[in-house]
Scaffold this active site. Structure first.
Site, PDB file in Angstrom:
ATOM      1  N   ASP A  66      -8.770   4.192  15.450  1.00  0.00           N
ATOM      2  CA  ASP A  66      -8.798   4.172  13.983  1.00  0.00           C
ATOM      3  C   ASP A  66      -9.250   2.792  13.496  1.00  0.00           C
ATOM      4  O   ASP A  66      -8.620   2.205  12.611  1.00  0.00           O
ATOM      5  CB  ASP A  66      -7.424   4.522  13.406  1.00  0.00           C
ATOM      6  CG  ASP A  66      -7.507   4.863  11.913  1.00  0.00           C
ATOM      7  OD1 ASP A  66      -8.632   5.145  11.433  1.00  0.00           O
ATOM      8  OD2 ASP A  66      -6.466   4.832  11.226  1.00  0.00           O
ATOM      9  N   GLY A  91       0.547   5.814  -0.174  1.00  0.00           N
ATOM     10  CA  GLY A  91      -0.311   6.981  -0.220  1.00  0.00           C
ATOM     11  C   GLY A  91       0.280   8.110   0.595  1.00  0.00           C
ATOM     12  O   GLY A  91       1.450   8.067   1.006  1.00  0.00           O
ATOM     13  N   GLY A  92      -0.552   9.129   0.866  1.00  0.00           N
ATOM     14  CA  GLY A  92      -0.067  10.275   1.607  1.00  0.00           C
ATOM     15  C   GLY A  92       0.329   9.936   3.033  1.00  0.00           C
ATOM     16  O   GLY A  92       1.166  10.619   3.623  1.00  0.00           O
ATOM     17  N   LYS A 110       5.648  -0.768   8.028  1.00  0.00           N
ATOM     18  CA  LYS A 110       4.857   0.431   7.745  1.00  0.00           C
ATOM     19  C   LYS A 110       5.740   1.643   7.956  1.00  0.00           C
ATOM     20  O   LYS A 110       6.331   1.815   9.027  1.00  0.00           O
ATOM     21  CB  LYS A 110       3.638   0.491   8.661  1.00  0.00           C
ATOM     22  CG  LYS A 110       2.678   1.620   8.327  1.00  0.00           C
ATOM     23  CD  LYS A 110       1.352   1.418   9.023  1.00  0.00           C
ATOM     24  CE  LYS A 110       0.242   2.106   8.269  1.00  0.00           C
ATOM     25  NZ  LYS A 110      -1.073   1.771   8.818  1.00  0.00           N
ATOM     26  N   ALA A 131       0.857  -1.188   0.000  1.00  0.00           N
ATOM     27  CA  ALA A 131       0.000   0.000   0.000  1.00  0.00           C
ATOM     28  C   ALA A 131       0.886   1.227   0.000  1.00  0.00           C
ATOM     29  O   ALA A 131       1.987   1.220   0.543  1.00  0.00           O
ATOM     30  CB  ALA A 131      -0.916   0.009   1.219  1.00  0.00           C
TER      31      ALA A 131
END
Length: 622
Positions: free
Chosen positions: A166, A47-48, A67, A45
């Site tokens: 989250d 992304g920002g 990560k 993955a």
């Protein structure tokens, strides 16, 4: 309810004061030595928020997931001390050790990024799973598996003073064995401090109002997010997903569409648990995840069955042939089919296998009983009787409850028609009352109860003895019914078979005194009681076996059952033997023992074909 701020230690104790944190070390000085041991294999993955890399640990020769998250977004100017504090809290929260929490192997950072080294979970995220499955939703068993695992993970975290903040489908991982793990503990605080996302780094669509507004959060905030994920998993729609926090907040205040409007068969207690947990006010939600889980899971489904289903589907979705054409895809689905012992050979192929099996047995039995009754009533020729009997049997196969009612009514019509009124009147009145009571309490509520009754009757007519094959009907009842229902159905079926056989041998004539004499003899009562006992014992042993399987224990009750059924049949044969005769003939004892062994084999065949699972309808009143 105590308020648990996110910056608590993993032991649940709140630190009284915290020493000033040193600024992050220079770029590369903290993380470079650690990251040299990992060789990137693929980017999972990006992304920002950063990226997730699947890497090979060169030292331990295993895969890990790393990560990498920037410590500041392009628009953020967070002080170094704030970032360092967030890093310390994220490290603490991420080190939770629980089977349903993704294990963190290491946590480090440099001046530009934070690095979270985690166990590699070979499977799919819940977000990917929902996107790829038909209907984009879970079955009740699958949802129960997900909810049970997430509730255990969150309960453990809350007990240790850590909030997640989250929870979303992308943070729920499901491996190839169907095990569910929750990821990214501690990342919400880090994302917020680094300038990513809204209130405390959560995800719009899953954050409760207090988190969206930047107010104080606690365990009930995680309960809201968990309920939002489960609602989406069941109803195939994310109720609060929006482009901005304000739009999401407006949707939360407006409320969700009732789950029962989309899923008419959802248990009421499950729906109520979801609606309470999704309340805009935290004071209207449950006080703990365990309380929410108890209500949500009370009648929803079987988590163990859900795990098996998840494993099968993920094996198919993640197979190497996933991109092949339609024909190859059908072949792949056939390859991943497996025999589930809990569902049996037929149950693994069709979820309605038990219903079809009951219908087939009932249809054949009612057709046999109808053939005999029509012959005694002298209705038409052989061809007419055959067609009529098959038609009645077909109707009974579709609705077994109707089959037992037809058999009872047909027999009552026969004896009333063939017997003088004064002789049959007491029997007719008593039989009608008892039959109506049995049918109202048992026969109409559970198809298997009617199946057992007509099977007893058909087997009795076949051999001219109501009790000779009673143990076979008994194990059928024990397999499909609870102990009380099985005993009642077998007892009623054996009595009905005795009266039916007696009247059939007399061309339909049966007076009240003859009926009493047929039922009130040891030669009938002892085997009938034994059959009821076998039915209840079979049901009890199978239920215990199922419970033992759920808990991973050996199936000792089932082994004992295989041995006791023949012995019980032999004992009943001896007890029913007239006292004035010294011993039972060896041939009779051998027949009784053989029929008992046949009954044990029938139990094994039922388990092989339909599985160990015990699944009783709500109408069963035992």
């Amino acid at each position: 309810m105590p308020i648990f701020p996110f910056n608590t230690s993993s032991t649940g104790a709140r630190p009284a004061a915290r020493a000033p944190m040193a600024p992050p070390p220079a770029a590369g000085s903290a993380a470079s030595s650690l990251l040299k041991r990992y060789r990137p294999l693929e980017t999972r993955a990006a992304g920002g928020f950063g990226s997730v890399e699947i890497c090979l640990d060169s030292r331990l020769q295993r895969r890990v997931a790393i990560k990498r998250m920037p410590l500041a977004s392009p628009d953020a100017r967070a002080p170094l001390e704030t970032t360092a504090t967030a890093l310390a809290e994220a490290r603490t929260a991420s080190m939770l050790q629980h089977p349903n929490i993704v294990q963190v192997i290491d946590f480090t950072y440099d001046s530009a990024h934070a690095y979270l080294v985690m166990e590699y979970v070979d499977g799919l995220t819940l977000e990917e799973f929902l996107r790829q499955v038909d209907g984009h939703s879970l079955t009740y068993d699958e949802a129960a598996c997900i909810a049970d695992a997430l509730a255990q993970a969150l309960s453990f975290a809350h007990e240790n003073g850590v909030l997640h903040l989250d929870i979303k489908p992308a943070n729920v991982l499901i491996d190839r064995n169907g095990h569910v793990k929750l990821a990214d503990f501690g990342m919400a605080m880090l994302a917020s401090a680094a300038g990513f996302g809204g209130a405390r780094g959560g995800t719009i669509g899953y954050m409760p109002p207090e988190q969206l507004n930047g107010e104080q959060v606690d365990e009930r905030s995680d309960i809201f997010s968990l309920a939002a994920v489960l609602y989406e998993s069941l109803c195939a729609t994310a109720p609060f997903r929006a482009g901005t926090p304000a739009d999401s907040l407006e949707r939360i205040i407006r409320g969700v569409l009732y789950p029962s409007d989309l899923l008419p068969d959802i248990p009421e207690i499950t729906e109520r648990a979801l609606l309470d947990a999704l309340s805009p006010s935290p004071y209207d939600r449950m006080s703990s995840v365990a309380e929410f889980a108890d209500a949500f899971l009370a009648r929803l489904g079987n988590p163990r069955e859900g795990r098996k289903s998840l494993a099968r589907i993920i094996a198919r979705l993640t197979s190497d042939d996933a991109e092949e054409g339609p024909d190859q895809d059908e072949n792949r689905a056939e390859r991943v089919w497996e025999l589930d012992p809990d569902e049996g050979y037929l149950g693994s192929r069709s979820p309605r296998a038990r219903e079809y099996a009951l219908g087939a047995v009932t249809g054949v039995a009612v057709a046999a009983v109808s053939w005999a009754l029509l012959g005694d009533l002298q209705v038409g020729g052989a061809a007419v009787r055959a067609v009529t009997a098959m038609g009645i049997g077909a109707a009974a196969g579709i609705a077994p409850q109707l089959g037992s009612a037809l058999a009872l009514a047909g027999w009552l019509m026969l004896v009333v028609n063939a017997t003088p009124l004064f002789d049959v009147l007491p029997l007719a009145v008593l039989a009608f009352c008892l039959m109506a009571a049995w049918w109202f309490v048992w026969g109409r509520l559970h198809p298997a109860a009617s199946t057992v009754l007509v099977t007893c009757a058909a087997l009795g007519l076949a051999v001219g003895d109501a009790t000779a094959l009673a143990s076979i009907s008994a194990v059928v009842g024990g397999f499909f019914l609870t102990p009380g229902a099985a005993a009642a159905a077998t007892g009623a079926g054996t009595a009905f078979a005795q009266l039916l056989v007696t009247s059939h041998l007399r061309a339909g004539t049966l007076g009240s005194l003859d009926a009493l004499m047929a039922l009130a003899t040891p030669a009938f009562l002892v085997p009938a009681a034994g059959a009821a006992l076998i039915a209840a014992g079979t049901s009890w042993a199978l239920t215990r076996t199922w419970e033992d399987r759920l808990e991973g224990r050996r199936a000792y009750p089932l082994v004992a059952l295989y041995l006791l059924i023949p012995l019980c049949g032999l004992a009943c044969r001896h007890l029913a033997h007239p006292m004035e005769i010294g011993a039972v003939a060896p041939a009779d004892a051998a027949v009784a023992l053989g029929l008992g062994c046949l009954s044990s084999i029938l139990v094994w065949l039922c388990i092989f074909a339909l599985g160990y699972k015990r699944d009783f309808s709500e109408g069963d009143r035992s």
